[in-house]
Design a protein around this motif. Structure first.
Motif, PDB file in Angstrom:
ATOM      1  N   ILE A 117      20.496  47.730  44.375  1.00  9.27           N
ATOM      2  CA  ILE A 117      18.928  48.759  44.174  1.00  9.27           C
ATOM      3  C   ILE A 117      17.976  48.632  43.294  1.00  9.27           C
ATOM      4  CG2 ILE A 117      19.372  50.972  42.877  1.00  9.27           C
ATOM      5  CD1 ILE A 117      22.042  51.187  44.017  1.00  9.27           C
ATOM      6  N   ARG A 118      18.983  47.948  42.552  1.00  6.99           N
ATOM      7  CA  ARG A 118      17.416  47.160  41.521  1.00  6.99           C
ATOM      8  C   ARG A 118      17.011  46.420  42.494  1.00  6.99           C
ATOM      9  NH1 ARG A 118      20.341  45.108  37.990  1.00  6.99           N
ATOM     10  NH2 ARG A 118      20.772  42.942  38.562  1.00  6.99           N
ATOM     11  N   LEU A 119      16.946  44.982  43.076  1.00  8.28           N
ATOM     12  CA  LEU A 119      16.417  44.257  43.901  1.00  8.28           C
ATOM     13  C   LEU A 119      15.208  45.149  44.807  1.00  8.28           C
ATOM     14  CD1 LEU A 119      19.003  41.549  44.376  1.00  8.28           C
ATOM     15  CD2 LEU A 119      17.327  41.417  42.906  1.00  8.28           C
ATOM     16  N   GLN A 120      16.563  45.992  45.417  1.00 10.23           N
ATOM     17  CA  GLN A 120      15.117  47.200  46.639  1.00 10.23           C
ATOM     18  C   GLN A 120      13.900  47.543  45.742  1.00 10.23           C
ATOM     19  OE1 GLN A 120      15.648  47.162  49.628  1.00 10.23           O
ATOM     20  NE2 GLN A 120      13.532  48.238  49.372  1.00 10.23           N
ATOM     21  N   ALA A 121      14.725  47.813  44.031  1.00 13.17           N
ATOM     22  CA  ALA A 121      13.188  48.591  43.975  1.00 13.17           C
ATOM     23  C   ALA A 121      12.297  47.373  43.136  1.00 13.17           C
ATOM     24  CB  ALA A 121      13.690  49.959  42.674  1.00 13.17           C
ATOM     25  N   ASP A 122      12.741  46.626  42.698  1.00 10.25           N
ATOM     26  CA  ASP A 122      11.460  45.359  42.503  1.00 10.25           C
ATOM     27  C   ASP A 122      11.060  45.011  44.144  1.00 10.25           C
ATOM     28  OD1 ASP A 122      12.706  44.673  39.883  1.00 10.25           O
ATOM     29  OD2 ASP A 122      14.219  43.460  40.033  1.00 10.25           O
ATOM     30  N   PHE A 123      11.583  44.577  44.985  1.00 12.00           N
ATOM     31  CA  PHE A 123      11.026  44.557  46.272  1.00 12.00           C
ATOM     32  C   PHE A 123       9.644  45.880  46.017  1.00 12.00           C
ATOM     33  CE2 PHE A 123      10.499  44.680  50.866  1.00 12.00           C
ATOM     34  CZ  PHE A 123      10.191  43.949  51.250  1.00 12.00           C
ATOM     35  N   ASP A 124      10.333  46.984  46.203  1.00  8.69           N
ATOM     36  CA  ASP A 124       9.227  47.591  46.501  1.00  8.69           C
ATOM     37  C   ASP A 124       7.947  47.833  45.363  1.00  8.69           C
ATOM     38  OD1 ASP A 124      10.761  48.890  48.824  1.00  8.69           O
ATOM     39  OD2 ASP A 124      11.813  50.319  46.779  1.00  8.69           O
ATOM     40  N   ASN A 125       8.437  47.550  44.173  1.00  9.81           N
ATOM     41  CA  ASN A 125       7.257  47.341  43.465  1.00  9.81           C
ATOM     42  C   ASN A 125       6.278  45.986  43.594  1.00  9.81           C
ATOM     43  OD1 ASN A 125       8.118  49.955  42.097  1.00  9.81           O
ATOM     44  ND2 ASN A 125       9.390  48.017  40.866  1.00  9.81           N
ATOM     45  N   THR A 126       6.918  45.013  44.417  1.00 12.40           N
ATOM     46  CA  THR A 126       6.269  44.142  44.225  1.00 12.40           C
ATOM     47  C   THR A 126       5.571  43.499  45.249  1.00 12.40           C
ATOM     48  OG1 THR A 126       7.668  42.376  43.263  1.00 12.40           O
ATOM     49  CG2 THR A 126       6.501  41.315  44.955  1.00 12.40           C
ATOM     50  N   ARG A 127       5.739  44.718  46.554  1.00  9.11           N
ATOM     51  CA  ARG A 127       4.857  45.502  47.887  1.00  9.11           C
ATOM     52  C   ARG A 127       3.587  45.773  47.411  1.00  9.11           C
ATOM     53  NH1 ARG A 127       7.985  48.254  52.188  1.00  9.11           N
ATOM     54  NH2 ARG A 127       8.407  50.179  50.596  1.00  9.11           N
ATOM     55  N   LYS A 128       4.057  46.784  46.887  1.00 16.03           N
ATOM     56  CA  LYS A 128       3.244  47.562  45.985  1.00 16.03           C
ATOM     57  C   LYS A 128       1.966  47.334  45.519  1.00 16.03           C
ATOM     58  CE  LYS A 128       5.587  52.644  46.036  1.00 16.03           C
ATOM     59  NZ  LYS A 128       6.181  53.093  45.264  1.00 16.03           N
ATOM     60  N   LYS A 129       2.188  46.123  44.712  1.00 20.02           N
ATOM     61  CA  LYS A 129       1.936  45.249  43.138  1.00 20.02           C
ATOM     62  C   LYS A 129       0.620  43.824  44.685  1.00 20.02           C
ATOM     63  CE  LYS A 129       1.519  41.808  39.402  1.00 20.02           C
ATOM     64  NZ  LYS A 129       0.190  41.670  40.528  1.00 20.02           N
ATOM     65  N   LEU A 130       1.568  43.846  45.222  1.00 23.10           N
ATOM     66  CA  LEU A 130       0.618  42.943  46.948  1.00 23.10           C
ATOM     67  C   LEU A 130      -0.429  43.859  47.411  1.00 23.10           C
ATOM     68  CD1 LEU A 130       3.723  40.865  48.023  1.00 23.10           C
ATOM     69  CD2 LEU A 130       1.841  40.500  46.603  1.00 23.10           C
ATOM     70  N   GLY A 131       0.164  45.332  47.876  1.00 24.83           N
ATOM     71  CA  GLY A 131      -0.719  45.944  48.586  1.00 24.83           C
ATOM     72  C   GLY A 131      -1.789  46.875  47.387  1.00 24.83           C
ATOM     73  N   LYS A 132      -1.974  46.343  46.442  1.00 25.48           N
ATOM     74  CA  LYS A 132      -3.400  46.984  45.383  1.00 25.48           C
ATOM     75  C   LYS A 132      -3.565  46.242  45.385  1.00 25.48           C
ATOM     76  CE  LYS A 132      -1.079  50.817  42.833  1.00 25.48           C
ATOM     77  NZ  LYS A 132      -0.129  50.835  41.390  1.00 25.48           N
ATOM     78  N   ASP A 133      -3.091  44.257  45.261  1.00 22.40           N
ATOM     79  CA  ASP A 133      -4.094  42.945  45.046  1.00 22.40           C
ATOM     80  C   ASP A 133      -5.077  42.907  46.125  1.00 22.40           C
ATOM     81  OD1 ASP A 133      -2.968  42.916  42.205  1.00 22.40           O
ATOM     82  OD2 ASP A 133      -1.210  41.195  42.690  1.00 22.40           O
ATOM     83  N   SER A 192     -12.081  44.155  48.415  1.00 20.58           N
ATOM     84  CA  SER A 192     -13.114  45.407  48.282  1.00 20.58           C
ATOM     85  C   SER A 192     -13.411  44.399  46.853  1.00 20.58           C
ATOM     86  CB  SER A 192     -12.623  46.681  46.265  1.00 20.58           C
ATOM     87  OG  SER A 192     -13.170  46.841  45.891  1.00 20.58           O
ATOM     88  N   ASN A 193     -13.360  43.189  46.274  1.00 19.45           N
ATOM     89  CA  ASN A 193     -14.069  42.543  44.798  1.00 19.45           C
ATOM     90  C   ASN A 193     -14.727  42.039  46.322  1.00 19.45           C
ATOM     91  OD1 ASN A 193     -13.176  43.360  42.907  1.00 19.45           O
ATOM     92  ND2 ASN A 193     -11.582  41.870  42.964  1.00 19.45           N
ATOM     93  N   ALA A 194     -14.290  41.362  47.309  1.00 19.18           N
ATOM     94  CA  ALA A 194     -14.937  40.475  48.446  1.00 19.18           C
ATOM     95  C   ALA A 194     -16.482  40.715  49.271  1.00 19.18           C
ATOM     96  CB  ALA A 194     -13.869  39.680  48.891  1.00 19.18           C
ATOM     97  N   LYS A 195     -15.950  42.385  49.392  1.00 19.73           N
ATOM     98  CA  LYS A 195     -16.774  43.749  50.027  1.00 19.73           C
ATOM     99  C   LYS A 195     -18.124  43.174  48.811  1.00 19.73           C
ATOM    100  CE  LYS A 195     -18.047  47.731  52.188  1.00 19.73           C
ATOM    101  NZ  LYS A 195     -16.866  49.105  53.361  1.00 19.73           N
ATOM    102  N   VAL A 196     -18.053  43.438  47.549  1.00 18.98           N
ATOM    103  CA  VAL A 196     -18.978  43.704  46.634  1.00 18.98           C
ATOM    104  C   VAL A 196     -19.690  42.743  46.586  1.00 18.98           C
ATOM    105  CG1 VAL A 196     -19.542  43.903  44.539  1.00 18.98           C
ATOM    106  CG2 VAL A 196     -17.644  45.996  45.406  1.00 18.98           C
TER     107      VAL A 196
END
Length: 271
Positions: free
Chosen positions: A122-138, A144-148
């Motif tokens: 469960i902890r690894l799954q939560a870490d994976f989900d958080n990492t995936r969300k962070k990568l998506g935001k990054d 966005s920065n490149a477009k700017v």
């Protein structure tokens, strides 16, 4: 005739006896049924389940049958007063109890291990989900920065188009054709920028906004009230909700307030 026997002290702890006890079997009845002896030899071995058996239904059924047979044999030995067989069976019961305790400990250990591994999963799954969300935001932030940066590099080209548009003088047919081609290219360019959510900042007639505008100068005006933009000096642009370049403008100070002369100034010196 009263029948009695003595339980071996070494076996007694398995049956919660604190000392050797003599158990009378005078009143032991099995519903009035005669039970044939199951033990004919002192060293008779009774079946006991093996630790190597699997947990299949067949093995469980076999183990239960073995235990039931052992219990029946124990009852028969008690009835017959066969102390030797009783002691042997009690020894087997002790072994069964010890084996059961070992199995209980093993089951407990495995249960704890499963719970720990489940928690880890469960902890690894939560870490994976958080990492995936962070990568998506990054990724979105990088895009966005490149477009700017790309849009900022295009702003001087837009300025050049605007200056050229003001400087073009159409006098001949050839110049008209050139101007028409130029205007067509510029419209296509503007349409592409609009599709990318690039838009010009509104200026003249709008209230001054320090987040969108840069005041280059201020001037008094009898017509325009204070804080209103009177002139655009350089066009500004926004990309979506992000300011790429603030617009450079002139801002009205409002009508000029005439200074009221003081009483001393109103008195003119006599000649």
């Amino acid at each position: 005739m009263a029948i009695s026997f003595v339980i071996d002290p070494s076996i007694a702890p398995c049956f919660s006896f604190s000392s050797p006890r003599t158990i009378p079997l005078r009143n032991l009845h099995f519903h009035g049924r005669p039970i044939s002896p199951l033990i004919s030899k002192p060293n008779l071995r009774f079946p006991i389940f093996s630790a190597h058996q699997t947990n299949s239904e067949e093995a469980n059924s076999k183990q239960q049958a073995d235990v039931n047979t052992l219990i029946r044999s124990y009852k028969q030995a008690l009835f017959n007063g066969d102390e030797t067989s009783v002691a042997q069976i009690e020894t087997m019961f002790c072994k069964i109890e010890k084996e059961k305790n070992k199995m209980d400990q093993k089951v407990l250990s495995l249960s704890m291990k499963i719970a720990s591994e489940k928690e880890t999963k469960i902890r690894l799954q939560a870490d994976f989900d958080n990492t995936r969300k962070k990568l998506g935001k990054d990724r979105l932030s990088t895009e966005s920065n490149a477009k700017v940066q790309i849009m900022k590099s295009l702003l001087p080209i837009i300025d050049s188009f605007e200056r050229a548009k003001l400087q073009v003088r159409v006098d001949t047919e050839k110049e008209k054709k050139i101007d028409t081609s130029y205007q067509g290219i510029y419209r296509q360019f503007v349409e592409v920028l609009r599709h990318l959510r690039l838009s010009a900042i509104a200026t003249v007639g709008k209230p001054f906004d320090p987040l969108l505008h840069e005041a280059i100068s201020r001037e008094e005006s009898e017509v325009v009230k204070a804080g209103i933009i009177t002139e655009e000096l350089k066009r500004g642009f926004v990309l979506g909700d992000r300011v790429l370049r603030p617009a450079k403008v002139k801002v009205s100070l409002g009508p000029v307030k005439k200074k009221t002369p003081s009483p001393a100034e109103e008195i003119t010196p006599s000649s």
